[in-house]
Each structure stands twice: as structure tokens, then as C-alpha cells.
Design a protein around this motif. Structure first.
Motif, PDB file in Angstrom:
ATOM      1  N   PRO A 243      83.755  66.088 -23.094  1.00 12.68           N
ATOM      2  CA  PRO A 243      84.706  66.037 -24.186  1.00 12.68           C
ATOM      3  C   PRO A 243      85.905  65.284 -23.650  1.00 12.68           C
ATOM      4  N   LYS A 244      86.645  65.206 -22.465  1.00 12.52           N
ATOM      5  CA  LYS A 244      87.771  64.544 -22.322  1.00 12.52           C
ATOM      6  C   LYS A 244      87.360  62.932 -22.379  1.00 12.52           C
ATOM      7  N   GLN A 245      86.222  62.796 -21.820  1.00 12.02           N
ATOM      8  CA  GLN A 245      86.111  61.153 -21.612  1.00 12.02           C
ATOM      9  C   GLN A 245      85.701  60.678 -23.037  1.00 12.02           C
ATOM     10  N   GLN A 246      84.967  61.524 -23.817  1.00  5.06           N
ATOM     11  CA  GLN A 246      85.139  61.080 -25.470  1.00  5.06           C
ATOM     12  C   GLN A 246      86.298  60.860 -26.138  1.00  5.06           C
ATOM     13  N   PHE A 247      87.209  61.647 -25.595  1.00  5.21           N
ATOM     14  CA  PHE A 247      88.708  61.621 -26.463  1.00  5.21           C
ATOM     15  C   PHE A 247      89.119  60.169 -25.890  1.00  5.21           C
ATOM     16  N   SER A 248      88.811  59.495 -24.783  1.00  7.16           N
ATOM     17  CA  SER A 248      89.516  58.278 -24.260  1.00  7.16           C
ATOM     18  C   SER A 248      88.653  57.390 -24.667  1.00  7.16           C
ATOM     19  N   TYR A 249      89.196  56.543 -25.836  1.00  7.78           N
ATOM     20  CA  TYR A 249      88.709  55.191 -26.282  1.00  7.78           C
ATOM     21  C   TYR A 249      89.514  54.528 -27.335  1.00  7.78           C
ATOM     22  N   ALA A 250      89.484  53.364 -27.768  1.00  8.15           N
ATOM     23  CA  ALA A 250      90.169  52.556 -28.699  1.00  8.15           C
ATOM     24  C   ALA A 250      89.433  52.493 -29.927  1.00  8.15           C
ATOM     25  N   ALA A 251      90.088  53.261 -30.902  1.00  5.63           N
ATOM     26  CA  ALA A 251      89.169  53.218 -32.196  1.00  5.63           C
ATOM     27  C   ALA A 251      89.417  51.858 -32.767  1.00  5.63           C
ATOM     28  N   TYR A 252      88.224  51.462 -33.389  1.00 11.63           N
ATOM     29  CA  TYR A 252      87.966  50.164 -34.055  1.00 11.63           C
ATOM     30  C   TYR A 252      87.931  48.907 -32.895  1.00 11.63           C
ATOM     31  N   SER A 253      87.680  49.167 -31.822  1.00 13.61           N
ATOM     32  CA  SER A 253      87.348  48.227 -30.659  1.00 13.61           C
ATOM     33  C   SER A 253      86.118  47.586 -30.845  1.00 13.61           C
ATOM     34  N   ALA A 254      85.931  46.264 -30.331  1.00 15.10           N
ATOM     35  CA  ALA A 254      84.522  45.697 -30.338  1.00 15.10           C
ATOM     36  C   ALA A 254      83.862  46.553 -29.331  1.00 15.10           C
ATOM     37  N   ILE A 255      82.450  46.538 -29.521  1.00 17.19           N
ATOM     38  CA  ILE A 255      81.446  47.385 -28.856  1.00 17.19           C
ATOM     39  C   ILE A 255      80.684  46.381 -27.788  1.00 17.19           C
ATOM     40  N   GLY A 256      80.317  46.712 -26.713  1.00  6.92           N
ATOM     41  CA  GLY A 256      79.184  45.850 -26.038  1.00  6.92           C
ATOM     42  C   GLY A 256      79.570  46.152 -24.573  1.00  6.92           C
ATOM     43  N   SER A 257      79.059  45.082 -23.773  1.00  6.14           N
ATOM     44  CA  SER A 257      79.296  45.120 -22.235  1.00  6.14           C
ATOM     45  C   SER A 257      79.856  43.718 -21.842  1.00  6.14           C
ATOM     46  N   LEU A 258      80.900  43.713 -21.004  1.00  6.93           N
ATOM     47  CA  LEU A 258      81.597  42.513 -20.603  1.00  6.93           C
ATOM     48  C   LEU A 258      81.752  42.502 -19.120  1.00  6.93           C
ATOM     49  N   GLN A 259      81.236  41.215 -18.599  1.00  7.21           N
ATOM     50  CA  GLN A 259      81.664  41.163 -16.980  1.00  7.21           C
ATOM     51  C   GLN A 259      82.782  40.154 -16.779  1.00  7.21           C
ATOM     52  N   GLY A 260      83.907  40.540 -15.977  1.00  2.23           N
ATOM     53  CA  GLY A 260      85.191  39.446 -15.743  1.00  2.23           C
ATOM     54  C   GLY A 260      85.797  40.049 -14.740  1.00  2.23           C
ATOM     55  N   GLU A 261      86.881  39.032 -14.618  1.00  4.48           N
ATOM     56  CA  GLU A 261      87.887  39.604 -13.535  1.00  4.48           C
ATOM     57  C   GLU A 261      88.932  40.204 -14.167  1.00  4.48           C
ATOM     58  N   VAL A 262      89.665  41.213 -13.448  1.00  2.00           N
ATOM     59  CA  VAL A 262      90.790  41.772 -13.920  1.00  2.00           C
ATOM     60  C   VAL A 262      92.050  41.215 -13.650  1.00  2.00           C
ATOM     61  N   VAL A 263      92.886  40.749 -14.553  1.00  3.14           N
ATOM     62  CA  VAL A 263      94.001  39.980 -14.446  1.00  3.14           C
ATOM     63  C   VAL A 263      95.144  40.871 -14.669  1.00  3.14           C
ATOM     64  N   ASP A 264      96.313  40.906 -13.989  1.00  2.00           N
ATOM     65  CA  ASP A 264      97.411  42.071 -14.162  1.00  2.00           C
ATOM     66  C   ASP A 264      98.260  41.223 -14.912  1.00  2.00           C
ATOM     67  N   VAL A 265      98.678  41.614 -15.931  1.00  2.64           N
ATOM     68  CA  VAL A 265      99.640  41.116 -17.099  1.00  2.64           C
ATOM     69  C   VAL A 265     100.813  41.906 -17.236  1.00  2.64           C
ATOM     70  N   GLN A 266     101.025  43.081 -16.571  1.00  7.10           N
ATOM     71  CA  GLN A 266     101.943  43.991 -16.907  1.00  7.10           C
ATOM     72  C   GLN A 266     102.204  44.452 -18.178  1.00  7.10           C
ATOM     73  N   TYR A 267     103.216  44.121 -18.669  1.00  4.85           N
ATOM     74  CA  TYR A 267     103.603  44.590 -20.164  1.00  4.85           C
ATOM     75  C   TYR A 267     103.247  43.397 -21.351  1.00  4.85           C
ATOM     76  N   ALA A 268     102.576  42.422 -20.688  1.00  3.20           N
ATOM     77  CA  ALA A 268     101.975  41.456 -21.535  1.00  3.20           C
ATOM     78  C   ALA A 268     103.396  40.668 -22.183  1.00  3.20           C
ATOM     79  N   GLY A 269     104.490  40.607 -21.481  1.00  6.60           N
ATOM     80  CA  GLY A 269     105.577  39.892 -22.091  1.00  6.60           C
ATOM     81  C   GLY A 269     105.365  38.353 -22.001  1.00  6.60           C
ATOM     82  N   LEU A 270     106.283  37.660 -22.543  1.00  7.53           N
ATOM     83  CA  LEU A 270     106.172  36.147 -22.377  1.00  7.53           C
ATOM     84  C   LEU A 270     106.183  35.623 -20.944  1.00  7.53           C
ATOM     85  N   ASP A 271     107.193  36.339 -20.148  1.00  7.36           N
ATOM     86  CA  ASP A 271     107.263  35.903 -18.854  1.00  7.36           C
ATOM     87  C   ASP A 271     105.861  36.213 -17.890  1.00  7.36           C
TER      88      ASP A 271
END
Length: 782
Positions: A243-271
Motif C-alpha cells: 500500500p505504501k508503494q502504491q501511494f508513491s506515484y506521479a498522477a498523469y505521468s507517462a507510462i512504460g519503461s525507460l533506460q538511461g543515465e541519471v543526471v543530477d540537476v538539483q532544483y532544475a534552476g537555470l544555473d
């Protein structure tokens, strides 16, 4: 006596010179000898009126109002530079003249004797009737009405107690695991039993985004370890973790599977984005983003345009409120800006998602693992989560399996009808669609019970109060948006204010009041009185009143209809830029009993909200202050170097006209002896519509269209100016122009200033119109 404020009308295009009232306040006064009175206590006028009634034989209007009551209800307004003026109600040199017809002295004595005998006989007859009536009539006490001099506010607040709210909350919490329909029908029955005679239960079929049958996962491709969103390994999860994990999601996100590298963008500010853009290829990569500093939808639009295909969201423990352990907690967010997504022209290819990216919230513990961060709490200090320099980025597989289907959501709307202006509505909104709604529903029910109790004692409000309990709030304020759009034509002309109970007690550290500039003065007055009583009782929070854009169901009414809004809430966090948008993360709700065992904080919010409702439905002139709007605009334009002379001139005219309007027009209209009801009604409509001048055609994702609401920052600033100054920097980062960036990149500082100028000029014209309503009023007869 009459006065006139001369408006200088200049024709021309909207963006040209301002159509303004003259900066010099030219007043034409018609002074008659009988119509001039020096300023003095208002009770003198009442005493003179009472004497006049005794002389002329009219009915006594009743006991004089209690001065303390009048002081508590009378709104605080700016004092006119010319002083308060009052019209004389009578001629002080008035002398009654009686004409006596000549007659014989003996004849007059005979007439008096006959009159005395007749009155004596009539008195004995009436006395016999009274004795017989009380002898044969059972003793039935008539319903007691409140005395005219009683303090209605004090009586109202006496009916609001912590014990009553606690009892209401317990009765509603029994339904916390029930369906939304069951909770809505329960509220419907409760409101009818409490005395609301007009209650409606409505439903809307909307597109919902909910967790799938299996939880979303994040897999480290180098170690093949699979993690749940809270950081627990997939092979170590128990039955209680699902139940806890089903609570953790982003409503109306795209669905599927994705492979990629994780990029740290902090707060996604312009800098942050500039740094990663110049060093990495971001196409189809996965961004790790902290919540805070800017709206989530705004950040996601930038990341999408830079080519990211996935986003991992988390809350840095250094940003979390003191005492909140969020390291191993995942949470929920919604990507829905508001309303039913199926009504916004969603394409079949999107399959219910509102973004092309896979978006997943994760715990801070998992973010630290994925970013190989060494952050840790060291005493009172905290090291933020960040990927160390020269660290190899991890490659992961992100799997999101949300489901989309249609479901009914329910709204409950009840009316407490007004008498003088029943078609003017004060909206009071809460929510019932989850465990977060128990606290709000308990306070709402207590307010309804307290107000209807006063109506049974004889009180009749001036305006109508509309109580609203919304469904579908957690997935994007769906219920309030759909109801608001259905009734938008009526609400634009009839709604005067929205009082929010979105999440009244979400902490116990800070009492925060948020209001549009129109209601800042009223909100400050109510909070100041609460702080004075708090000093006597201890546990007193500091004052905090802002005009930041509000989360929750209030957004439709403030952002789309420009209805003046206000909200009181206890919070755990402080008003800092970093933590301001953490409310976008929906953690598992703490029970009201654990947050506020004695329900004293709930009682405080209920009493402050009750006072606000009473003022909004009862004050002859709405407690709105146009001068606060003018001051707010000037405060946001402090950087005069970048402002055009036309804008500076218009803001100066708006301040001068608003000062005159507030002191010389609103003050007399508050006096029943001065204000004609039809003119006061038109004056209130001017006050109600003033904020509508500041609505712009469109804004960036997550940013209000109403210019009067601002985003958190070190200095107050118009949101469109803040982002237009960033536009040039951002547009250099990418050549891809999507639907959002088209408006963003083409938005220059000059265009933003032009929108602000239009808004200021529109507001000034409306203030001038309000002045003209009372020009040469009351009309003197010669």
C-alpha cells in the motif's frame, strides 16, 4: 453637502497613456449653513437623532449601539486627509410652534374633566382584559432573540470549541476508508441536519490516474538491484509495503519503461540546467530533481524541452521541516494543473498522460543511493544531497505502470441564504476526498453548526454563504475546477470572496495567513486579534501574512476568476524560498489527533475563519482595501530603473486615486445615514471586480495568471517579470521550442511590463468609475 472628484479622461489605445483620475484632488464642496458639522464622535449624531424623535413624535429606533461592538466590526480604513465629515440630521435652531385657538376658560375645564373620566374607565377595562388573559392562557415563553447591542461575533465564537471539533472529526474519520461517495453523502446528511435548507450533491465523471496492480520500480543496471520508490529492495518487500508503494506515484505521468543515465540537476534552476547542458547530452536521460524553489510543472516543462525522457523527484532532508523524517518516505504528486484532463483536448496517443516523460517520486534515501551522495546530518548542520564531482553516473531502468480509467467524483454544496444581497456569494471551501480531508471537514461542519445556530436566534446575514466540500482534490483540484467552470458565468458576477480550508492544520509551528492584496488588511486584523488572545493563553506563534499563490482548490477561483481569497493554516515549515513548494509532495497524512491532540489549533483556525466569514457576509461595504492593491503593485516595482515613465506614472495615479476612494467614498458608504443601498451595492461590485484587472491571458505552467499573487523569493516581484528576465538565458540553452517554450522564449521584459501597465490602467479606470458613482451624492435639493 456634496463633493465631487474630477476625473480627467484621456482617450487612446489601452497601452498608451493612462486613463486616470487627476493626481491633484480637486474637490467641489457645496456648503450650506445647516449642512456643516465639525468632526466629532459618532455617538453625538445618534443622540441628536434620538432627541429629534422625541420632539417630532416618531418611533424610537431602539437603544444606541454599543461603541465596543461598532469598533470591532467597523473595518480599518485609511483616514481621509480632509478628516471625517457627517451630514447634520437636524437644524439645531429648530423650534416647535403650536397654534392655540382662543376658547372659553370654563369650556376647556369641562373638556379636561370628561377626558379624565374617559381615560380612567378605559384603563380599568384594559386591566380586566389583561388579568383574564394571563389567568386562562398557559405560560409559553417566546423565542429569545439576541439583543440589538449584543456582540454577534462573540456569540458566534462561543459556539466554536475544540471538543466539538474533536467530536465531529471522530464521526467523520470512521468513513476514512470508505468511498468518496460515502463520505460526500454523509456530509450531505450532516449539513441538512445542521440547518442548511438548500444542499446539493453533484457528481462528475472524470479521467483518473491511479497506481497499477504492481508498484513502480527503479533498477540499477550495473548491479541488477531492483528498488521500490521508498528505497526498499524489491525482493525484501513485505505485504505491508505494497500500500505504501502504491501511494508513491506521479498522477498523469507517462507510462512504460525507460533506460538511461541519471543526471543530477538539483532544483532544475537555470544555473543547474546550464551546467549540465554544456557538459552532457541530455536526450533520453533521466533527471534527479529536488522539489522546491519553483513550481513542479514549470520545472518539468524546462526538462522536457531540454530532451529529458524521465524524472526522479525527491525532497532533500535539509529542506524538510524540523521533526519531519522524510529520508525513507516516498510520496505522491500530480501533474494535473486542474480539472478533468479529458476535457482539455487530450490526444489518444497520450493515453491519459499529461507529459511525455516518465515521472516518479522517490525517497531521499534512494536518491542518495542513486547519486552516490555522501550527504549526512552533522549535529545542527545538514549537507544537501548532491552527486560528487567526477563520479560515474548510474544507468537505471525506470518502470512506471500507472492506470487510467473514468470514475465519479462528488461535490457537496450548501447555501446559507442572505437577505439584503442574496445573490452575492461568500464561498467557503474544504475537501473530503482522502484522509487529508477529515480535519477540514470537521472545521467546516463546526462553522456551519455555529452560523446556523445564530440564524435560529434571529440573525440574518446580508450576503449568502456557500459552503463547498470538494472531491478529486488530490489529483488536481478536479471537483472545484469542474464546479467552477460549470458556474463560471454566475460566479464572475456574484462571488465576492473565497475562504479556504484546504489543509488547515498541517503542523504546529507557524500560523500562516495567505490572502490576495484586497484582503490583506482584514486578514492582518483577524490574525492580530488572535495573537493578542494567544499571548494571554500562551503557545503564541508569530504573525505571517503574505500574498503568495495558494495551493489547493482555491487556485481556480483566485487564478481563473480573480475572486479575492484568504486562508489561515498552521504549518511546520518556515516561509523560505527553498521549502515553499514542498506542499506539492503529498506524504501519508498524519491523523489530526497526533498533530493536535487537544484540537486547540483546529479551534483557532475555526474561530479566525468564522470571523472572516462574518465580516464578509455582514459588512455593509465589503472589507476590501484598494489602497493595499496599489501599494502591492508599487512594492513589486521597486526597481524603477527598468520601468517606463508611463508605468511609474500609472502606478502613482492608482495609489492617489485608491487613497481618495478608500477614505472619501468607502467611509461614508459604511454609514447607513450616508449610504444609499443601491449605490453601496454598486460600490461593492467595484471593489469585487478590482482584482479582475490583473488577470493576464496566459502564464507559464504552475504560475498564476493573476498578477497580484507572487512566487516566494527574497524580494517581492511580479512572477512574469521574474521569468521574463530568465527567458533570454534559458532560450540560449536549447533550440527546441515546444508549446510551453514558445510563450516563454518570446516573453520579453518589455512585453511583461506592457501587460502590467494594461492591468494598472484597467484598475485605475475602475477606481475612477467607483468615484463617479458617489459624485455629487447625496443630491441636495434646493
Amino acid at each position: 453637502m456634496a463633493y465631487r472628484k474630477v476625473c480627467d479622461t484621456q482617450t487612446g489605445p489601452l497601452v498608451g497613456e493612462a486613463l486616470h483620475c487627476s493626481g491633484e484632488l480637486d474637490l467641489d464642496w457645496d456648503l450650506d449653513k445647516e449642512d456643516l458639522q465639525k468632526p466629532g464622535p459618532s455617538m453625538d449624531g445618534m443622540q441628536m437623532q434620538h432627541v429629534d424623535c422625541q420632539l417630532s413624535g416618531c418611533s424610537d429606533p431602539g437603544p444606541d449601539p454599543d461603541p465596543d461592538l461598532m469598533d470591532s466590526i467597523q473595518p480599518s480604513v485609511s483616514v481621509s486627509p480632509h478628516g471625517r465629515f457627517e451630514r447634520l440630521q437636524e437644524d439645531p435652531n429648530y423650534i416647535s410652534h403650536f397654534t392655540r385657538a382662543p376658547g372659553h376658560k370654563g369650556q376647556r375645564r369641562l373638556q379636561c374633566s370628561l377626558l379624565r373620566y374617559f381615560l380612567a374607565g378605559l384603563g380599568l377595562f384594559l386591566l380586566g382584559l389583561l388579568i383574564g388573559w394571563f389567568t386562562h392562557t398557559p405560560t409559553v415563553k417566546p423565542p429569545t432573540l439576541p439583543a440589538e447591542t449584543s456582540d454577534l461575533l462573540e456569540e458566534l465564537l462561543k459556539g466554536i470549541t475544540a471538543d466539538k471539533i474533536n467530536a465531529l472529526q471522530r464521526s467523520f474519520s470512521i468513513l476514512s476508508e470508505s468511498t468518496e461517495e460515502a463520505r460526500a453523502r454523509y456530509l450531505y446528511r450532516q449539513w441538512v441536519e445542521m440547518g442548511l435548507t438548500d444542499v446539493h450533491l453533484s457528481n462528475h465523471t472524470v479521467l483518473m490516474s491511479l497506481p497499477g496492480s504492481t508498484p513502480n520500480t527503479i533498477t540499477d543496471r550495473s548491479t541488477h538491484q531492483c528498488f521500490l520508490p521508498n528505497g526498499i529492495r524489491c525482493d525484501q518487500r513485505g505485504l505491508s509495503d505494497l500500500p505504501k508503494q502504491q501511494f508513491s506515484y506521479a498522477a498523469y505521468s507517462a507510462i512504460g519503461s525507460l533506460q538511461g543515465e541519471v543526471v543530477d540537476v538539483q532544483y532544475a534552476g537555470l544555473d543547474d540546467l546550464r551546467r549540465v547542458k554544456y557538459s552532457l547530452n541530455l536526450t533520453s536521460q533521466i533527471a534527479a530533481v529536488k522539489l522546491g524553489k519553483a513550481p513542479l510543472l514549470y520545472k518539468l516543462s524546462l526538462l522536457s524541452e531540454l530532451g529529458f525522457a524521465g524524472v526522479l523527484l525527491y525532497v532533500d532532508p535539509c529542506d524538510a521541516p524540523a521533526g519531519h523524517r522524510v529520508s525513507r518516505q516516498a510520496f505522491r504528486v500530480t501533474l494535473n494543473p486542474g480539472g478533468n484532463p479529458a476535457n482539455d483536448g487530450m490526444s489518444k496517443e497520450s493515453a491519459g498522460s499529461l507529459t511525455s516523460m516518465l515521472v516518479q517520486p522517490i525517497s531521499a534515501f534512494l536518491a542518495k543511493t542513486i547519486l552516490s551522495s555522501s550527504s549526512a546530518a552533522q549535529g545542527d548542520s545538514c549537507i544537501p544531497i548532491a552527486m560528487p564531482p567526477n563520479t560515474e553516473r548510474k544507468k537505471i531502468t525506470l518502470t512506471v505502470g500507472n492506470q487510467f480509467f473514468y470514475k465519479k467524483i462528488y461535490n457537496v454544496v450548501g447555501y446559507l441564504k442572505g437577505k439584503k444581497n442574496p445573490d452575492r456569494y461568500v464561498l467557503v471551501g474544504s475537501r473530503h476526498d482522502s484522509g487529508l480531508g477529515c480535519s477540514a471537514s470537521a472545521i467546516m461542519n463546526q462553522l456551519i453548526a455555529a452560523l446556523t445556530e445564530q440564524t435560529r436566534r434571529g440573525w440574518v446575514p446580508d450576503r449568502t454563504t456557500v459552503f463547498c466540500s470538494w472531491g478529486g482534490s488530490v489529483l488536481g483540484n478536479i471537483g472545484s475546477y469542474e464546479w467552477g467552470k460549470e458556474n463560471s458565468v454566475v460566479l464572475q458576477s456574484s462571488a465576492v470572496a473565497y475562504v479556504s480550508l484546504n489543509s488547515p492544520v498541517r503542523g504546529t509551528e507557524t500560523l500562516r495567513a495567505t490572502a490576495s492584496p484586497t484582503l490583506l488588511q482584514l486578514t492582518s486584523d483577524i490574525q492580530r486579534r488572535q495573537l493578542l488572545s494567544c499571548i494571554r493563553g500562551g503557545n503564541c506563534p508569530g504573525p505571517n501574512v503574505t500574498s503568495l499563490q495558494l495551493p489547493g482548490d482555491v487556485s481556480f477561483f483566485a487564478n481563473q476568476l480573480a475572486v479575492p481569497t484568504m486562508e489561515f493554516a498552521f504549518e511546520q515549515t518556515k516561509a523560505e524560498e527553498t521549502t515553499s513548494f514542498l506542499s506539492e509532495a503529498q506524504f501519508s497524512a498524519e491523523s489530526p489527533e497526533s498533530l493536535d491532540p487537544l484540537f486547540k489549533f483546529h479551534e483557532t483556525i475555526a474561530k479566525m475563519t468564522a470571523e472572516a466569514i462574518l465580516r464578509l457576509v455582514n459588512d455593509p461595504v465589503l472589507p476590501f482595501y484598494p489602497l493595499d492593491i496599489a501599494l502591492d503593485v508599487q512594492n513589486k516595482l521597486k526597481d524603477r530603473a527598468a520601468m517606463s515613465p508611463a508605468l511609474l506614472s500609472s502606478t502613482s495615479f492608482l495609489r492617489n486615486d485608491a487613497t481618495f476612494f478608500q477614505s472619501e467614498t468607502m467611509r461614508p458608504a459604511n454609514d447607513p445615514k450616508e449610504g444609499d443601498p443601491s449605490h453601496v451595492r454598486m460600490l461593492n461590485d467595484v471593489l469585487r471586480d478590482l482584482e479582475k484587472s490583473f488577470i493576464i491571458p496566459q502564464s507559464l505552467p504552475g504560475v498564476y495568471r493573476n498578477l497580484l499573487y507572487s512566487l516566494p523569493g527574497r524580494t517581492p516581484q511580479f512572477s512574469i517579470l521574474r521569468f521574463s528576465q530568465e527567458a533570454a538565458q534559458y532560450c540560449n540553452l536549447t533550440s527546441k521550442v515546444a508549446k510551453h517554450s514558445a510563450g516563454f522564449c518570446h516573453s520579453t521584459v518589455n512585453q511583461s511590463l506592457s501587460l502590467i501597465l494594461r492591468a494598472v490602467q484597467s484598475a485605475e479606470r475602475l477606481v475612477c468609475f467607483g468615484l463617479e458613482l458617489f459624485e455629487n451624492y447625496p443630491n441636495d435639493t434646493k
